[in-house]
Design a protein around this motif. Structure first.
Motif, PDB file in Angstrom:
ATOM      1  N   HIS B 139      -9.068   1.236  -1.537  1.00  0.00           N
ATOM      2  CA  HIS B 139     -10.072   0.790  -0.578  1.00  0.00           C
ATOM      3  C   HIS B 139     -10.451  -0.669  -0.813  1.00  0.00           C
ATOM      4  CE1 HIS B 139     -13.637   1.207   2.066  1.00  0.00           C
ATOM      5  NE2 HIS B 139     -14.222   0.441   1.175  1.00  0.00           N
ATOM      6  N   GLU B 140     -10.657  -1.040  -2.080  1.00  0.00           N
ATOM      7  CA  GLU B 140     -11.018  -2.432  -2.388  1.00  0.00           C
ATOM      8  C   GLU B 140      -9.868  -3.372  -2.028  1.00  0.00           C
ATOM      9  OE1 GLU B 140     -13.904  -3.616  -3.297  1.00  0.00           O
ATOM     10  OE2 GLU B 140     -14.893  -1.672  -3.531  1.00  0.00           O
ATOM     11  N   ALA B 141      -8.643  -2.978  -2.388  1.00  0.00           N
ATOM     12  CA  ALA B 141      -7.491  -3.843  -2.109  1.00  0.00           C
ATOM     13  C   ALA B 141      -7.258  -3.974  -0.608  1.00  0.00           C
ATOM     14  CB  ALA B 141      -6.241  -3.279  -2.794  1.00  0.00           C
ATOM     15  N   ILE B 142      -7.373  -2.877   0.125  1.00  0.00           N
ATOM     16  CA  ILE B 142      -7.155  -2.912   1.572  1.00  0.00           C
ATOM     17  C   ILE B 142      -8.262  -3.704   2.257  1.00  0.00           C
ATOM     18  CG2 ILE B 142      -7.070  -1.498   3.674  1.00  0.00           C
ATOM     19  CD1 ILE B 142      -5.780   0.719   1.888  1.00  0.00           C
ATOM     20  N   THR B 143      -9.496  -3.532   1.805  1.00  0.00           N
ATOM     21  CA  THR B 143     -10.609  -4.290   2.388  1.00  0.00           C
ATOM     22  C   THR B 143     -10.424  -5.787   2.148  1.00  0.00           C
ATOM     23  OG1 THR B 143     -12.121  -2.424   2.067  1.00  0.00           O
ATOM     24  CG2 THR B 143     -13.119  -4.572   2.423  1.00  0.00           C
TER      25      THR B 143
END
Lengths: 101, 248
Positions: B139-143
């Protein structure tokens, strides 16, 4: 994310439910505005039904603390569990916001 | 290419479309010599294939949880892409345990990290803590790839509701702008030897991480990724992140 505010004694208890992630900026703005208008000083976010929080959610909690502090209010997080508790610990948020069991 | 592929990668995939014209799915499948997967209702009768690569049309509805489960192993948003580009993505998907390629507009709508974490959990016996760590790291990487990479939006400038409003307006404006909305995010996952290696790439200008203040409104994403993963690396000028997570 959903929330419900209840005034209990000298505290405003806010029960958060769902996921606090970067897309929830509108909900958080509304929540901060409502809390700034409560008559009590102590604002407690109850997190036991919050399933997930990301780094943007942490940023929004810090914004809430900052904005409410300007109005002379105290801001506390309570009963974080599971993934949320893990993230708050990793982010060392306890150094910046009071965390209660 | 990671060594020691898990067995499912070596099995031949099938192609399936969701809100993609059937004749187009057929042409793309024929170009790669792949079978077309039938409707889910016939899966029980035919027996599930090893892997299904799912093509998503622009009008594809929200994905049901079943579509993140085996046999589905790839999710490719065809958006406005021509056949050559889609075939290139199918080729990429064929060599990964899991693969996802979406436009920024689609990435803003779909729960990609949630779905991919469930896809990993369906393939390996991992604890709920591990599953949640995978979801948060993704989630952090995609965001980051979406907001800071493809949409080129800086983090919150200060601890204020005004900054939050500016951020929200910026995101809404850029997602509505076809130039930014069409930029792609690509996620590949290779599972081998109890380690999942994810690569998340964007089409933004790249960046160099800068350590911010502890009480800043934003900038914690990479620190969270570092805490959740065995290791991570920024590649391609910051446009790609490679993360390794233990599967336990």
């Amino acid at each position: 994310m959903d929330y419900a505010i209840e005034i209990s004694g000298q505290e405003a208890l806010v029960r958060l439910k769902g996921r606090l992630i970067f897309t929830e900026h509108s909900t958080m703005r509304t929540l901060i505005k409502e809390l700034s208008q409560t008559a009590v000083k102590r604002q407690v976010l109850v997190l036991e039904e919050l399933e997930f929080i990301d780094s943007a959610g942490i940023g929004m909690l810090l914004i809430a603390k900052e904005e409410l502090s300007k109005g002379g209010k105290d801001f506390v997080l309570r009963k974080a569990g599971g993934q949320v508790q893990r993230v708050l610990k990793v982010a060392q948020l306890g150094r910046l916001i009071t965390l209660e069991e | 290419m990671a060594e020691g592929h898990s067995p499912e990668v070596t099995a031949a995939p099938a192609l399936q479309g969701l809100a993609v014209p059937a004749d187009r799915v057929g042409q793309l499948a024929a170009a790669r010599g792949l079978p077309v997967w039938p409707e889910p209702v016939s899966v029980a009768a035919a027996g599930p294939p090893p892997r299904v690569l799912l093509l998503l049309g622009p009008a594809a509805p929200a994905l049901s949880p079943l579509l993140w489960q085996p046999p589905h192993a790839a999710w490719i948003d065809v958006a406005e892409l021509g056949d050559e580009a889609v075939i290139g993505l199918i080729v990429s998907a064929e060599s990964c345990s899991l693969f996802c390629s979406v436009s920024s507009a689609k990435a803003h709508q779909l729960p990609l990290a949630y779905g991919l974490a469930n896809a990993v959990a369906a393939r390996r016996p991992i604890s709920s803590t591990t599953r949640n760590d995978i979801e948060l790291a993704l989630h952090e990487a995609i965001t980051n790839a979406l907001i800071h990479g493809n949409l080129e939006i800086a983090g919150l400038s200060d601890l204020s509701v005004a900054a939050l409003e500016r951020f929200a307006r910026g995101v809404a404006d850029r997602v509505a702008d076809p130039h930014y909305a069409a930029r792609r995010i690509e996620i590949s996952c290779r599972i081998a030897d109890n380690v999942a290696t994810f690569e998340i790439g964007d089409q933004g200008p790249g960046f160099v991480p800068v350590r911010g203040r502890d009480d800043a409104a934003s900038g914690r994403g990479l620190a969270l990724i570092a805490a959740l993963t065995l290791s991570y690396q920024l590649l391609d000028g910051g446009r790609r992140i490679c993360m390794k997570l233990a599967l336990s």
